[in-house]
Design a protein around this motif. Structure first.
Motif, PDB file in Angstrom:
ATOM      1  N   PRO A 172       0.798  -1.239   0.000  1.00 37.97           N
ATOM      2  CA  PRO A 172       0.000   0.000   0.000  1.00 37.97           C
ATOM      3  C   PRO A 172       0.824   1.280   0.000  1.00 37.97           C
ATOM      4  O   PRO A 172       0.323   2.332  -0.408  1.00 37.97           O
ATOM      5  CB  PRO A 172      -0.834  -0.117   1.275  1.00 37.97           C
ATOM      6  CG  PRO A 172      -0.016  -1.014   2.163  1.00 37.97           C
ATOM      7  CD  PRO A 172       0.666  -1.986   1.264  1.00 37.97           C
ATOM      8  N   TYR A 173       2.069   1.226   0.469  1.00 39.49           N
ATOM      9  CA  TYR A 173       2.877   2.446   0.525  1.00 39.49           C
ATOM     10  C   TYR A 173       4.352   2.086   0.516  1.00 39.49           C
ATOM     11  O   TYR A 173       4.744   0.922   0.684  1.00 39.49           O
ATOM     12  CB  TYR A 173       2.535   3.284   1.767  1.00 39.49           C
ATOM     13  CG  TYR A 173       2.687   2.555   3.079  1.00 39.49           C
ATOM     14  CD1 TYR A 173       3.915   2.492   3.728  1.00 39.49           C
ATOM     15  CD2 TYR A 173       1.594   1.931   3.677  1.00 39.49           C
ATOM     16  CE1 TYR A 173       4.064   1.818   4.925  1.00 39.49           C
ATOM     17  CE2 TYR A 173       1.727   1.256   4.880  1.00 39.49           C
ATOM     18  CZ  TYR A 173       2.966   1.200   5.495  1.00 39.49           C
ATOM     19  OH  TYR A 173       3.102   0.524   6.679  1.00 39.49           O
ATOM     20  N   GLY A 174       5.170   3.092   0.318  1.00 40.01           N
ATOM     21  CA  GLY A 174       6.606   2.890   0.211  1.00 40.01           C
ATOM     22  C   GLY A 174       7.114   3.356  -1.144  1.00 40.01           C
ATOM     23  O   GLY A 174       6.341   3.827  -1.992  1.00 40.01           O
ATOM     24  N   MET A 175       8.436   3.261  -1.353  1.00 39.13           N
ATOM     25  CA  MET A 175       9.043   3.742  -2.591  1.00 39.13           C
ATOM     26  C   MET A 175       9.820   2.623  -3.278  1.00 39.13           C
ATOM     27  O   MET A 175      10.543   1.867  -2.631  1.00 39.13           O
ATOM     28  CB  MET A 175       9.984   4.928  -2.315  1.00 39.13           C
ATOM     29  CG  MET A 175      10.754   5.406  -3.532  1.00 39.13           C
ATOM     30  SD  MET A 175      11.918   6.751  -3.153  1.00 39.13           S
ATOM     31  CE  MET A 175      10.773   8.125  -3.113  1.00 39.13           C
ATOM     32  N   VAL A 176       9.661   2.550  -4.613  1.00 38.68           N
ATOM     33  CA  VAL A 176      10.433   1.649  -5.455  1.00 38.68           C
ATOM     34  C   VAL A 176      11.137   2.502  -6.509  1.00 38.68           C
ATOM     35  O   VAL A 176      10.483   3.284  -7.202  1.00 38.68           O
ATOM     36  CB  VAL A 176       9.548   0.591  -6.146  1.00 38.68           C
ATOM     37  CG1 VAL A 176      10.382  -0.261  -7.099  1.00 38.68           C
ATOM     38  CG2 VAL A 176       8.855  -0.288  -5.114  1.00 38.68           C
ATOM     39  N   LEU A 177      12.461   2.354  -6.613  1.00 34.25           N
ATOM     40  CA  LEU A 177      13.235   3.106  -7.591  1.00 34.25           C
ATOM     41  C   LEU A 177      13.758   2.188  -8.678  1.00 34.25           C
ATOM     42  O   LEU A 177      14.116   1.032  -8.412  1.00 34.25           O
ATOM     43  CB  LEU A 177      14.421   3.803  -6.914  1.00 34.25           C
ATOM     44  CG  LEU A 177      14.107   4.933  -5.937  1.00 34.25           C
ATOM     45  CD1 LEU A 177      15.406   5.459  -5.331  1.00 34.25           C
ATOM     46  CD2 LEU A 177      13.352   6.064  -6.632  1.00 34.25           C
ATOM     47  N   VAL A 178      13.791   2.693  -9.908  1.00 34.10           N
ATOM     48  CA  VAL A 178      14.401   1.987 -11.031  1.00 34.10           C
ATOM     49  C   VAL A 178      15.535   2.861 -11.536  1.00 34.10           C
ATOM     50  O   VAL A 178      15.334   4.051 -11.808  1.00 34.10           O
ATOM     51  CB  VAL A 178      13.385   1.720 -12.158  1.00 34.10           C
ATOM     52  CG1 VAL A 178      14.052   0.983 -13.318  1.00 34.10           C
ATOM     53  CG2 VAL A 178      12.199   0.919 -11.631  1.00 34.10           C
ATOM     54  N   CYS A 179      16.734   2.306 -11.638  1.00 33.92           N
ATOM     55  CA  CYS A 179      17.872   3.129 -12.038  1.00 33.92           C
ATOM     56  C   CYS A 179      18.612   2.499 -13.212  1.00 33.92           C
ATOM     57  O   CYS A 179      18.540   1.289 -13.447  1.00 33.92           O
ATOM     58  CB  CYS A 179      18.823   3.366 -10.864  1.00 33.92           C
ATOM     59  SG  CYS A 179      19.398   1.885 -10.033  1.00 33.92           S
ATOM     60  N   GLY A 180      19.309   3.343 -13.925  1.00 34.55           N
ATOM     61  CA  GLY A 180      20.048   2.922 -15.103  1.00 34.55           C
ATOM     62  C   GLY A 180      20.233   4.115 -16.021  1.00 34.55           C
ATOM     63  O   GLY A 180      19.596   5.162 -15.841  1.00 34.55           O
ATOM     64  N   PRO A 181      21.097   3.997 -17.038  1.00 33.81           N
ATOM     65  CA  PRO A 181      21.338   5.115 -17.946  1.00 33.81           C
ATOM     66  C   PRO A 181      20.158   5.356 -18.876  1.00 33.81           C
ATOM     67  O   PRO A 181      19.222   4.550 -18.946  1.00 33.81           O
ATOM     68  CB  PRO A 181      22.572   4.656 -18.735  1.00 33.81           C
ATOM     69  CG  PRO A 181      22.504   3.165 -18.695  1.00 33.81           C
ATOM     70  CD  PRO A 181      21.909   2.822 -17.370  1.00 33.81           C
ATOM     71  N   THR A 182      20.203   6.463 -19.613  1.00 37.83           N
ATOM     72  CA  THR A 182      19.179   6.762 -20.606  1.00 37.83           C
ATOM     73  C   THR A 182      19.117   5.631 -21.634  1.00 37.83           C
ATOM     74  O   THR A 182      20.135   5.137 -22.101  1.00 37.83           O
ATOM     75  CB  THR A 182      19.495   8.085 -21.322  1.00 37.83           C
ATOM     76  OG1 THR A 182      19.554   9.127 -20.338  1.00 37.83           O
ATOM     77  CG2 THR A 182      18.443   8.417 -22.362  1.00 37.83           C
ATOM     78  N   GLY A 183      17.892   5.215 -21.965  1.00 38.86           N
ATOM     79  CA  GLY A 183      17.723   4.173 -22.965  1.00 38.86           C
ATOM     80  C   GLY A 183      17.866   2.761 -22.442  1.00 38.86           C
ATOM     81  O   GLY A 183      17.990   1.819 -23.225  1.00 38.86           O
ATOM     82  N   SER A 184      17.826   2.583 -21.125  1.00 34.41           N
ATOM     83  CA  SER A 184      17.979   1.237 -20.557  1.00 34.41           C
ATOM     84  C   SER A 184      16.639   0.567 -20.256  1.00 34.41           C
ATOM     85  O   SER A 184      16.609  -0.512 -19.666  1.00 34.41           O
ATOM     86  CB  SER A 184      18.822   1.286 -19.279  1.00 34.41           C
ATOM     87  OG  SER A 184      18.214   2.124 -18.300  1.00 34.41           O
ATOM     88  N   GLY A 185      15.530   1.211 -20.630  1.00 29.20           N
ATOM     89  CA  GLY A 185      14.219   0.586 -20.459  1.00 29.20           C
ATOM     90  C   GLY A 185      13.541   0.867 -19.138  1.00 29.20           C
ATOM     91  O   GLY A 185      12.597   0.162 -18.766  1.00 29.20           O
ATOM     92  N   LYS A 186      13.973   1.916 -18.433  1.00 30.08           N
ATOM     93  CA  LYS A 186      13.384   2.210 -17.115  1.00 30.08           C
ATOM     94  C   LYS A 186      11.892   2.528 -17.228  1.00 30.08           C
ATOM     95  O   LYS A 186      11.083   2.033 -16.438  1.00 30.08           O
ATOM     96  CB  LYS A 186      14.123   3.390 -16.467  1.00 30.08           C
ATOM     97  CG  LYS A 186      15.602   3.163 -16.228  1.00 30.08           C
ATOM     98  CD  LYS A 186      16.241   4.285 -15.418  1.00 30.08           C
ATOM     99  CE  LYS A 186      16.190   5.646 -16.117  1.00 30.08           C
ATOM    100  NZ  LYS A 186      16.977   5.689 -17.359  1.00 30.08           N
ATOM    101  N   THR A 187      11.524   3.365 -18.202  1.00 29.91           N
ATOM    102  CA  THR A 187      10.121   3.751 -18.351  1.00 29.91           C
ATOM    103  C   THR A 187       9.263   2.543 -18.691  1.00 29.91           C
ATOM    104  O   THR A 187       8.150   2.387 -18.169  1.00 29.91           O
ATOM    105  CB  THR A 187       9.974   4.824 -19.445  1.00 29.91           C
ATOM    106  OG1 THR A 187      10.753   5.967 -19.090  1.00 29.91           O
ATOM    107  CG2 THR A 187       8.524   5.245 -19.598  1.00 29.91           C
TER     108      THR A 187
END
Length: 565
Positions: free
Chosen positions: A319-334
């Motif tokens: 229900p709550y909290g933070m999840v981060l996705v990291c990597g360079p531009t063009g690595s499929g984060k979106t």
């Protein structure tokens, strides 16, 4: 757009073939939100059928042969009975010829207008077969190549605009470009560049001005390839036409601009995110191609290791909290974040986003763009979002301390927050937040996990074969030279444009924040210690890449290139 067919008949074939039970099909149909979505499209979307399987069963329903073009050696002279432009536009290609007829592979064999056009063009009767749209696109690229017809269009356009480049377009030229007259050589050239980019699986189209020419390059599978050069005297016309299509100011050439082009083609619906940058030789333009089908991808389709996929699925349902996705531009984060949103997009949840810009429009989700000119930044937009009663918030990127602080506060006050951050690895995201000025105890309390990812090129399925890898390369990767498995590598063929690679696959590492990691964050432990203590499943990015290497999906050279420390 998929082939139109009667859902009931298609369902009966699947049940009769034992592909799916009637009860399970009924359950899946009951869960779909869009009642107009066909059974085939729905089963592909949820991952029950591949696109090739859907097309094959559609062929059975229509009583029409299915042909896997990726396994077929196509006769070039027969295929060239139609032009590449026609093949791309109609999503159809001839594959066999007799004295009076040709066999044509169609993505939509029910399109009688396409069949009539090919019959009129060739003067031959048409024997239709059905193939997947992706197979047809690949066959077109193999037969016609990247350069076909572009050169002829450049020559024709140059002849209509003789002389050196000018600073301004004439009133008649501007009117021609604005009206979109398909007879205009410049407009046809621009259209061909866009269509060929789509057919070549291009992620970005680059138009790079130089002193005496403009280079056109496609980024395919992460690598740039030059496809053609355009004479300098066409630069202004080509750039202006693209700016008109993107609703941009053609008179402004001294400041960067952003725009968006939407196209509906036989190959599907595509958006082009357009960006210009003033250079010493004119405006540099990059067009990011956004396939709207990519917005519907499921989390299970990303190729995550089982342990990471299971953990991510559990995290995004909290229900709550933070999840981060990291990597360079063009690595499929979106793409990963959108897959997460698709997995939790239900009517009882209020999901809101602030992005820069919105890449794909998702049904049932309220999406917004940053707009610095109007005072809407990530920080100010996020501050407004938390007053909109959201359950889930997606922040396109955390790039400053204010955005980081507000996102952390939202995660601590009953919201699930997902975002991206530029960091080298999963543990580096924690260090980055602390460097932005977020107190370690806030990071430890709010952050549930950090996912790091890259995209690695995979071997071409047609030309991939066993490969002897130099022992020194294996030593660099800490792999034994006498490993009990055989490495694979593509030798290069028409299907992969002689690169040996076709397509990309994600590699992942997930740092899950438990009580032990929380204590390490509070004491500002080094990133390597955080990774050693908290990585989920199969370990680091390189570990996941080596797993895919052992499965024959990629090469040691590619693993080293992507995961080089």
């Amino acid at each position: 757009m998929s082939v139109t067919y009667h859902d009931h008949g298609f369902s009966e074939i699947l049940i009769a073939e034992g592909v799916i039970s009637q009860d399970r099909l009924a359950r899946l149909l009951g869960e779909r939100e869009n009642a107009t979505e066909s059974v085939g499209d729905m089963l592909v979307r949820v991952g029950f059928l591949s696109e090739q399987e859907r097309v094959r069963y559609t062929g059975k329903q229509l009583g029409m042969p299915y042909v896997a073009l990726s396994d077929l050696e196509i006769d070039g002279p027969v295929a060239r009975l139609v032009t590449s432009t026609m093949a791309i536009r109609l999503s159809a290609i001839p594959i066999e010829r007799s004295a009076t007829s040709i066999t044509v592979a169609f993505a939509n064999p029910l399109d009688i207008h396409a069949s009539d056009e090919i019959r009129a063009h060739t003067g031959l009767d048409i024997d239709p077969v059905i193939s997947s749209r992706e197979d047809i696109q690949g066959a077109i690229t193999r037969v016609f190549g990247t350069y076909d017809e572009l050169g002829a269009l450049v020559t024709e356009a140059t002849e209509t605009m003789p002389g050196v480049e000018s600073e301004e377009l004439s009133a008649s030229s501007l009117n021609e470009l604005s009206q979109g007259d398909s007879r205009s050589p410049v407009i046809r050239l621009v259209n061909e560049i866009l269509m060929r980019g789509i057919a070549s699986r291009t992620s970005d189209i680059h138009l790079n001005p130089e002193k005496d020419r403009v280079r056109v390059r496609y980024r395919v599978d992460g690598m740039l390839t030059e496809v053609i050069t355009i004479p300098k005297n066409l630069q202004l016309s080509v750039i202006s036409r693209l700016k008109i299509m993107g609703n941009m100011d053609i008179a402004e050439r001294r400041a960067p601009q952003d725009g968006r082009i939407s196209l509906t083609t036989q190959m599907g619906e595509y958006d082009f995110r357009v960006s210009t940058y003033p250079s010493v030789h004119g405006e540099n333009m990059v067009l990011r191609i956004l396939d709207k089908k990519a917005a519907r991808i499921g989390l299970e389709k990303l190729g995550m290791p089982f342990a990471i996929h299971t953990q991510m699925d559990e995290l995004i349902h909290r229900p709550y909290g933070m999840v981060l996705v990291c990597g360079p531009t063009g690595s499929g984060k979106t793409t990963t974040l959108y897959a997460c949103l698709n997995a939790i997009n239900e009517v009882h949840r209020n999901i809101m986003t602030i992005e820069d810009p919105v890449e794909y429009q998702l049904q049932g989700i309220i999406q917004g763009n940053v707009n610095p000119k109007a005072g809407v930044t990530f920080a100010s937009g996020l501050r407004t979002l938390v007053r909109q009663d959201p359950d889930i918030i997606l922040v396109g990127e955390i790039r400053d301390s204010e955005t980081a602080r507000i996102a952390i506060e939202a995660a601590l006050t009953g919201h699930l927050v997902m975002s991206t951050i530029h960091a080298n690895d999963s543990a580096g995201a924690i260090t980055r937040l602390i460097d932005m000025g977020v107190e370690p105890f806030l990071v430890a309390s709010a952050l549930m996990a950090s996912l790091s990812q890259r995209l690695i090129r995979v071997n071409c399925v047609r030309c991939g074969q066993p490969h002897v890898t130099p022992s020194e390369l294996l030593t660099t990767l800490d792999l034994p030279p006498d490993a009990p498995f055989t490495y694979q590598k593509g030798t290069g063929c028409e299907m992969c444009n002689q690169t040996g690679y076709r397509g990309r696959r994600g590699i992942y590492e997930l740092l899950s924040v438990d009580e032990k990691i929380q204590q390490m964050i509070l004491t500002k432990a080094p990133t390597q210690e955080l990774k050693a203590a908290g990585l989920c499943g199969r370990g680091s990015l390189r570990d996941d890449a080596i797993t895919k290497l052992r499965e024959g999906l990629s090469t040691p050279e590619e693993v080293l290139r992507i995961t080089m420390v």
